[in-house]
Design an enzyme around this catalytic site. Structure first.
Site, PDB file in Angstrom:
ATOM      1  N   SER A   1     -19.778  49.606  20.811  1.00  0.00           N
ATOM      2  CA  SER A   1     -19.976  48.608  19.777  1.00  0.00           C
ATOM      3  C   SER A   1     -18.987  47.474  19.949  1.00  0.00           C
ATOM      4  CB  SER A   1     -19.779  49.243  18.402  1.00  0.00           C
ATOM      5  OG  SER A   1     -19.809  48.255  17.402  1.00  0.00           O
ATOM      6  N   LEU A   2     -19.436  46.291  19.612  1.00  0.00           N
ATOM      7  CA  LEU A   2     -18.556  45.121  19.626  1.00  0.00           C
ATOM      8  C   LEU A   2     -17.927  44.892  18.264  1.00  0.00           C
ATOM      9  CD1 LEU A   2     -20.779  42.773  21.742  1.00  0.00           C
ATOM     10  CD2 LEU A   2     -18.481  43.503  22.330  1.00  0.00           C
TER      11      LEU A   2
ATOM     12  N   LYS B   1     -29.185  42.838  15.548  1.00  0.00           N
ATOM     13  CA  LYS B   1     -29.160  43.685  14.361  1.00  0.00           C
ATOM     14  C   LYS B   1     -29.021  42.776  13.150  1.00  0.00           C
ATOM     15  CE  LYS B   1     -26.538  47.289  12.100  1.00  0.00           C
ATOM     16  NZ  LYS B   1     -25.268  47.951  12.000  1.00  0.00           N
TER      17      LYS B   1
END
Length: 109
Positions: free
Chosen positions: A80-81, A104
């Site tokens: 995840s960033l 998203k």
């Protein structure tokens, strides 16, 4: 108790409530923008004061699951960033990792 300490306790309680609503009840009561604003305030106060509670959302990922789901090991790590909104951070991430990117959208009615 100092005002900073009281505010940290208040933020931890609120954010943990919001995390439970989001992750376990599928019924968030605040937008992602509101959550992120409060989270950033908590991070700043923790950094300035050196006070970090053990149940602070800054110290954990997600929220305690209320159901028992079978654990699954993914052949490719799911990374995840975080909350990045910077194209430069995304580009740096892609230089280090093969990735499939998906948009998203959170908080839409």
């Amino acid at each position: 108790m100092s005002q900073t300490t009281e505010r940290i306790h208040e933020l931890v309680d609120k954010l943990n409530q919001y995390r439970d609503e989001y992750y376990n009840r599928n019924a968030p009561s605040v937008s992602d923008a509101v959550y992120d604003h409060l989270y950033d305030e908590l991070e700043r106060l923790e950094k300035e004061s050196g006070i970090i509670l053990s149940n602070s959302p800054t110290q954990t990922v997600g929220y305690k699951a209320v159901s028992s789901l079978e654990k699954v090991r993914h052949p490719i790590p799911l990374l995840s960033l975080g909350k990045t909104k910077m194209v430069s951070e995304l580009a740096a991430f892609l230089k280090k990792h093969a990735a499939l990117l998906m948009l998203k959208l959170d908080g839409l009615p």
